[in-house]
Design a protein around this motif. Structure first.
Motif, PDB file in Angstrom:
ATOM      1  N   GLN A 250       0.837  -1.205   0.000  1.00 56.48           N
ATOM      2  CA  GLN A 250       0.000   0.000   0.000  1.00 56.48           C
ATOM      3  C   GLN A 250       0.874   1.257   0.000  1.00 56.48           C
ATOM      4  OE1 GLN A 250      -2.769  -0.046   3.274  1.00 56.48           O
ATOM      5  NE2 GLN A 250      -3.022   2.175   3.180  1.00 56.48           N
ATOM      6  N   PHE A 251       1.922   1.238   0.828  1.00 60.57           N
ATOM      7  CA  PHE A 251       2.821   2.402   0.876  1.00 60.57           C
ATOM      8  C   PHE A 251       3.516   2.604  -0.469  1.00 60.57           C
ATOM      9  CE2 PHE A 251       3.631   1.427   5.645  1.00 60.57           C
ATOM     10  CZ  PHE A 251       2.338   1.796   5.917  1.00 60.57           C
TER      11      PHE A 251
ATOM     12  N   LEU B  44       1.354   4.580  -2.739  1.00 60.18           N
ATOM     13  CA  LEU B  44       1.369   6.011  -2.420  1.00 60.18           C
ATOM     14  C   LEU B  44       2.693   6.639  -2.858  1.00 60.18           C
ATOM     15  CD1 LEU B  44      -0.265   5.905   1.127  1.00 60.18           C
ATOM     16  CD2 LEU B  44      -1.354   6.264  -1.078  1.00 60.18           C
TER      17      LEU B  44
ATOM     18  N   SER C  11     -10.309   8.822  -0.242  1.00 60.55           N
ATOM     19  CA  SER C  11      -8.913   8.603  -0.632  1.00 60.55           C
ATOM     20  C   SER C  11      -8.480   9.491  -1.789  1.00 60.55           C
ATOM     21  CB  SER C  11      -8.703   7.145  -1.047  1.00 60.55           C
ATOM     22  OG  SER C  11      -9.246   6.279  -0.103  1.00 60.55           O
TER      23      SER C  11
ATOM     24  N   GLY D  58       5.117  13.682   2.247  1.00 63.92           N
ATOM     25  CA  GLY D  58       6.292  12.835   2.133  1.00 63.92           C
ATOM     26  C   GLY D  58       7.327  13.423   1.190  1.00 63.92           C
TER      27      GLY D  58
ATOM     28  N   SER E 201       8.069   9.632   1.249  1.00 64.57           N
ATOM     29  CA  SER E 201       6.699   9.129   1.233  1.00 64.57           C
ATOM     30  C   SER E 201       6.587   7.814   2.008  1.00 64.57           C
ATOM     31  CB  SER E 201       6.263   8.941  -0.223  1.00 64.57           C
ATOM     32  OG  SER E 201       5.103   8.167  -0.283  1.00 64.57           O
TER      33      SER E 201
ATOM     34  N   SER F  28       4.437   7.345   5.401  1.00 64.14           N
ATOM     35  CA  SER F  28       3.389   6.324   5.455  1.00 64.14           C
ATOM     36  C   SER F  28       3.625   5.377   6.624  1.00 64.14           C
ATOM     37  CB  SER F  28       3.368   5.504   4.160  1.00 64.14           C
ATOM     38  OG  SER F  28       3.054   6.295   3.063  1.00 64.14           O
ATOM     39  N   TYR F  29       4.887   4.958   6.774  1.00 64.87           N
ATOM     40  CA  TYR F  29       5.224   4.004   7.834  1.00 64.87           C
ATOM     41  C   TYR F  29       4.967   4.630   9.209  1.00 64.87           C
ATOM     42  CZ  TYR F  29       7.989   1.209  11.031  1.00 64.87           C
ATOM     43  OH  TYR F  29       8.386   0.453  12.103  1.00 64.87           O
TER      44      TYR F  29
ATOM     45  N   SER G  79       1.255   4.879   9.910  1.00 67.46           N
ATOM     46  CA  SER G  79       0.516   3.664  10.257  1.00 67.46           C
ATOM     47  C   SER G  79       0.970   3.150  11.622  1.00 67.46           C
ATOM     48  CB  SER G  79       0.686   2.616   9.163  1.00 67.46           C
ATOM     49  OG  SER G  79       1.702   1.711   9.487  1.00 67.46           O
TER      50      SER G  79
ATOM     51  N   GLN H 195       1.843  14.883  11.945  1.00 67.11           N
ATOM     52  CA  GLN H 195       2.020  15.088  10.517  1.00 67.11           C
ATOM     53  C   GLN H 195       2.101  16.587  10.209  1.00 67.11           C
ATOM     54  OE1 GLN H 195      -1.207  13.608   8.142  1.00 67.11           O
ATOM     55  NE2 GLN H 195       0.161  12.864   6.570  1.00 67.11           N
TER      56      GLN H 195
END
Lengths: 249, 375
Positions: B40-41, B44, B267, B279, B295, B299-300, B303, B317
């Motif tokens: 998924q990451f 993105l 989304s 990112g 990015s 993302s990591y 999550s 963020q």
């Protein structure tokens, strides 16, 4: 050899009723280092803007039989008319070589652009030599001294294959040494180019101008050699105020 | 020449390392759940690679990549729904409609679906880009325009309850081009596809940055007017990067759908569009690897943090974005340069005096003695 020339007839630029350039006629031949002078607001830069498509204008500006007025900036550039700006506008994040290579490449094939540069094009090599920037080829343009940036700009015009060079105050802010080198550079390039220099610096003008056009309030008031223009009473009046007559040196 | 070879070896080594990590270490070490998250990451990150090209190299602040991400995602989702429904069938959520809309039918075939994922966003970006760049709209105005387009797209999707699932979006896909999505082996294959596509995109941008086109794009970023006076049309140069970024975003969206299993207006709107950007900004927009690594890292972090402290991440963020913009405007990727500048302020090499005074100085080489005064 064919002689190129820039022919301007009845050029007029008006902004909201204010007439910045009012019916100027001017012909500049190849090999002639023409200076365009005049007090602030005389319309010098506006004239250059009109020829290069930055400002809409009426009248006629022809080079090589091609009408320039009404064309877009990049089309005028491709027709062989190049210019510099009062403030040196080189690509600061790119090297000298990259700057020149871009200037040389407007007519490259699209797909060829997707490849990296393999070798330095001969025209770029030549321009670096002419402007004395060969040793600085891998330096970022943003790190160059003021004078070097202006030379780089002139070099970009040379590789761009511009036949008409319109230079807007190329020696502003330069040291005496840099001025002299710029003057010599202009002498070298005028042989095969039509060169018009907008300039305020009278010393520079006197030293390097082959011919001079004087603008005031949007109109051409005198044209000729430095001595002829200097002797013109109207020019003296503009530069020294009414009632004065300058000594002729 | 040796330096050149060294650099080339370094580049190849970096690619080899990336491939070893993505295709060797990650599938060996990660659980299926984590691998799916990573996939998924990666999707993105594809959007980020495109933004890196358009924004980092080209100076176009693309605040609305959700539009293209969404187009790719929805085209893929439509195709998967139709494929699940079988020939002539229609998706279960469409209850009141008289039939499947004609534009759904366009993507029933796998070939047109894949073509559509690339061509629809690509052509839309081309048209939008030409319209905007020809009119010389740039900077903040371009950013607002692109963000508005993403917002409008999300609203359009929400309003189409019966034909596109409205705010619920499209979900419950059972197969991907004939492969059952319930099978872990096929899920793993999706991860490998995403990893391969991402590496391909990075390599594409890498080549573009090295190419004359890349230099030209940077030149347009730094001096659009000047480029125009060199005989180029900057609109064409910009639109090419913008369209490629759009296609990258769309492909990311298309792969996101089978990996995550749902696509909804949530989304593709404004918030995710800004999310794509963070990112890139953090990693360093003007570098090759900054956008993709930034990015992935964001993302990591997102999550992991939201698994533990649910609402903290959104604030973090924001804080991260503010800190980077304030102290490292060019992103973490610019750290080496910044540190070098802070460290030894070495003087640049001596600069030669000026143009070589060679060649013929012209007929009037004797410079007249300079007088003062006069005209």
């Amino acid at each position: 050899m064919r002689q190129d020339y820039l022919e301007i007839r009845g050029l007029r630029v008006a902004f909201d009723g204010f007439v910045a350039v009012d019916g100027v006629d001017m012909t500049v031949l190849q090999g002639d280092l023409r200076f365009l002078i005049g007090p602030n607001g005389a319309g010098k830069t506006t004239l250059v803007d009109a020829i290069t498509g930055l400002t809409p204008a009426t009248g006629s500006a022809k080079f090589d039989g091609v009408q320039l007025l009404g064309k877009k900036e990049h089309q005028i550039a491709r027709a062989g008319v190049g210019r510099t700006f009062q403030t040196a506008s080189v690509f600061e994040q790119l090297t000298v070589l990259q700057n020149l290579d871009i200037a040389a490449g407007a007519t490259r094939r699209r797909l060829g652009l997707l490849r990296a540069r393999r070798a330095v094009p001969p025209s770029v090599e030549l321009a670096m030599e002419t402007t004395g920037l060969t040793r600085l080829r891998d330096r970022l343009a943003g790190e160059l001294a003021h004078g070097q940036k202006q030379w780089l700009e002139i070099g970009m015009l040379l590789v761009q294959n511009a036949t008409v060079l319109l230079l807007d105050e190329p020696v502003a802010g330069m040291s005496a040494d840099e001025r002299e080198q710029t003057g010599e550079l202009l002498r070298r390039v005028r042989r095969d180019h039509v060169v018009v220099v907008v300039e305020h610096d009278m010393e520079f003008l006197r030293a390097y101008a082959d011919s001079v056009t004087v603008l005031a309030a949007g109109k051409k008031i005198a044209e000729g050699t430095y001595a002829q223009v200097q002797a013109d009473p109207r020019v003296q009046e503009i530069y020294l105020g009414p009632g004065h007559t300058a000594e002729v040196s | 020449m040796t330096a050149n070879w060294g650099r080339r070896a370094g580049v190849l080594g970096a690619y080899a390392l990336a491939l070893a990590l993505l295709f060797g270490a990650a599938p060996l070490l990660l659980t299926d759940f984590r691998l799916r998250l990573l996939a998924q990451f990666l999707c993105l990150a594809m959007v980020a690679v495109g933004i890196g090209l358009a924004w980092g190299s080209g100076g176009m602040l693309t605040l609305g990549q959700g539009l293209f991400f969404g187009l790719g995602a929805y085209i893929m989702a439509i195709h998967l729904q139709l494929a699940d429904a079988g020939p002539g069938g229609r998706p279960a959520f469409m209850v009141t409609g008289s039939g499947v809309p004609w534009w759904w039918e366009l993507f029933r075939s796998p070939v047109t679906a894949v073509l559509g994922i690339v061509a629809v966003p690509g052509l839309l970006a081309l048209l939008l880009g030409l319209g905007v760049f020809r009119r010389r709209v740039k900077g903040a105005y371009f950013a607002i325009l692109s963000q508005a387009s993403a917002a409008a797209f999300a609203l359009l999707l929400i309003s189409q309850q019966n034909s596109i699932g409205g705010s619920n979006g499209l979900s419950s896909f059972r197969s991907f081009f004939g492969f059952t999505l319930a099978d872990p082996v096929n899920r793993r294959m999706l991860y490998f596809i995403a990893a391969g596509v991402l590496v391909g995109m990075v390599a594409t941008v890498h080549q573009l940055r090295r190419s004359r086109y890349g230099e030209l794009l940077t030149a347009v970023r730094d001096g659009e007017e000047r480029v125009r006076f060199l005989g180029y049309d900057p609109a064409l140069i910009k639109v090419a990067a913008y369209a490629l970024a759009a296609v990258f975003a769309a492909v990311g969206g298309a792969l996101f759908v089978p990996i995550v299993g749902i696509i909804s207006p949530n989304s593709v709107g404004v918030v995710p569009s800004i999310g794509f950007l963070i990112g890139v900004a953090v990693g360093g927009r003007a570098t090759l690897l900054g956008p993709v690594l930034g990015s992935l890292a964001v993302s990591y972090a997102g999550s992991t943090l939201s698994e533990n402290f649910e609402s903290v991440w959104i604030y973090l963020q924001g804080l991260l974005f503010v800190l980077v913009v304030a102290f490292l405007p060019a992103g973490v990727g610019s750290m080496p340069g910044v540190l070098r500048r802070w460290g030894g302020r070495r003087d640049p090499a001596p600069v030669p005096a000026g143009p070589a005074l060679v060649d013929d100085p012209g007929p009037a080489s004797a410079v007249p003695a300079v007088h003062t005064g006069g005209a």
